[in-house]
Design an enzyme around this catalytic site. Structure first.
Site, short mmCIF file in Angstrom:
data_model
loop_
_atom_site.label_atom_id
_atom_site.label_comp_id
_atom_site.label_asym_id
_atom_site.label_seq_id
_atom_site.Cartn_x
_atom_site.Cartn_y
_atom_site.Cartn_z
N CYS A 183 0.81 -1.22 0.00
CA CYS A 183 0.00 0.00 0.00
C CYS A 183 0.85 1.28 0.00
O CYS A 183 0.35 2.35 -0.33
CB CYS A 183 -0.95 0.00 1.19
SG CYS A 183 -2.12 -1.37 1.13
N HIS A 212 -3.15 7.48 1.58
CA HIS A 212 -3.55 6.13 1.14
C HIS A 212 -4.91 5.84 1.75
O HIS A 212 -5.16 6.14 2.92
CB HIS A 212 -2.51 5.11 1.60
CG HIS A 212 -3.00 3.70 1.46
ND1 HIS A 212 -3.52 3.22 0.28
CD2 HIS A 212 -3.08 2.68 2.35
CE1 HIS A 212 -3.89 1.95 0.46
NE2 HIS A 212 -3.63 1.62 1.70
N ASN A 221 -9.90 0.05 -0.63
CA ASN A 221 -8.43 0.12 -0.56
C ASN A 221 -7.87 -0.51 -1.83
O ASN A 221 -7.94 -1.73 -2.01
CB ASN A 221 -7.95 -0.62 0.70
CG ASN A 221 -6.44 -0.61 0.85
OD1 ASN A 221 -5.72 -0.22 -0.07
ND2 ASN A 221 -5.97 -1.05 2.01
#
Ligand code: ACO
Length: 324
Positions: free
Chosen positions: A114, A251, A281
């Site tokens: 990520c 993020h 996500n």
């Protein structure tokens, strides 16, 4: 005078198929209410069976090149941040390079889950600062849906697929915070926390692709702490006060993690770019997807200060400060 990397344009691509929380609730013991309350996620895009990460990356790259009014032939380096490459090798970036019709320059992937986009941005920025590249295409692209155990409600509701890209170009700056471009990048990792977030397989090392395994509460706890630290570090490095940040583009893992960072910075929600509700996500793709959205709708304006932060498996985490 010093060399800086200025963002010349952004682009993104989302697969057509949208899966809502209610869709998931039809086949899993979960609910829209639970997912929204814990994460802020309402829906996610899922790549079609024939769509590969390089297809998503290519579409985002083309959009970014068009936005930057940049000919692909002028790109010196292509970096794709991904955890879900098309193949174990070659790099997905090399597939994108070929699809763009390029034979000069170089292309490779970066793996920091990520945090991948912040890592790739830092790598590209360093090539540009050193004069080894004048233009870079930095892409975050994921088909994370392929890594999920669709029977594990603790993980499969959290992720989605997509891609975002930015074109960076070299420019001259004075070397202080009034310059346009990437002012600083800050990267960290701590491999001790492997067992809190990992895929139990591939590529190539143990013969299976694997699926995501996660200790959600522990990841949450680490994320809040590490992100607060790296945001402080990024502000201090540029002698910036929190109120000088125009936009936080984090993020998009969990709305509550993002709200924690925004609260620490004393930033009102209007100055935080949130895409988690509709994208979920998307790992390395989430920041460039959010940048592209906020650039396109006019929120990001030339001269403003944009703070990126990310945390992911590894653990990896990082931040970048950009004067847009
Ligand atoms: N629907 C309904 N119930 C669920 C679901 C679901 N989708 N998932 C878990 N539950 C249940 C659990 O089984 C548990 O039930 P029990 O009490 O009967 O045992 C209960 O909900 C609570 O589970 P927790 O895991 O304690 O729930 P928590 O409040 O921690 O929320 C979550 C889970 C959303 C995963 C949260 O921990 C989180 O967001 N952590 C951060 C993880 C993250 O963002 N990872 C992304 C990758 S890393 C990154 O990008 C930063």
């Amino acid at each position: 005078m010093i060399r800086r990397s200025v963002v010349l344009g952004c682009g993104s691509y989302l697969p057509a198929k949208i899966v809502t929380n209610d869709d998931l609730a039809k086949r899993l013991e979960t609910s829209d209410e639970w997912i929204v309350k814990r994460t802020g996620i309402k829906a996610r895009h899922i790549a079609g069976p024939e769509e590969k990460t390089s297809d998503l990356a290519l579409a985002a790259a083309r959009a970014a090149l068009a936005d930057a009014k940049t000919d692909a032939a002028s790109i010196d380096v292509i970096i794709v941040a991904t955890t879900t490459p098309d193949n174990t090798f070659p790099a997905t970036a090399a597939r994108v390079q070929a699809a763009l019709g390029l034979t000069a320059g170089f292309a490779f992937d970066v793996q920091a889950v990520c945090s991948g986009f912040v890592y790739a941005l830092a790598v590209a920025d360093n090539f540009i600062r050193l004069g080894q590249a004048n233009k870079a295409l930095v892409i975050g692209a994921e088909t994370f849906s392929r890594l999920l155990d669709w029977n594990d409600r603790g993980t499969c509701v959290l992720f989605g697929d997509g891609a975002g890209a930015v074109v960076l170009g070299a420019s001259e700056g004075k070397g202080d915070k009034t310059d346009r471009g990437i002012l600083s990048t800050h990267l960290h990792s701590d491999g001790r926390h492997y067992d809190l977030l990992y895929a139990d397989g591939g590529p190539g090392s143990n013969g299976k692709t694997g699926t995501v395994k996660m200790e959600g509460q522990e990841v949450f706890r680490h994320a809040v702490t590490r992100l607060a630290e790296v945001v402080d570090e990024a502000l201090a490095a540029n002698d910036l006060k929190p109120e000088e940040i125009d936009w936080l583009v984090p993020h998009q893992a969990n709305q509550r993690i993002i709200e924690g960072t925004a609260k620490k910075l004393n930033m009102p929600p209007e100055r935080v770019v949130l895409t988690i509700a509709n994208h979920a996500n998307t790992s390395a793709a989430s920041i460039p997807l959010a940048l592209a959205e906020a650039a396109k709708d006019g929120r990001l304006k030339r001269g403003q200060i944009v703070l990126l932060d990310a945390m992911g498996g590894g653990f990896t985490w990082g931040a970048a400060v950009i004067r847009w």
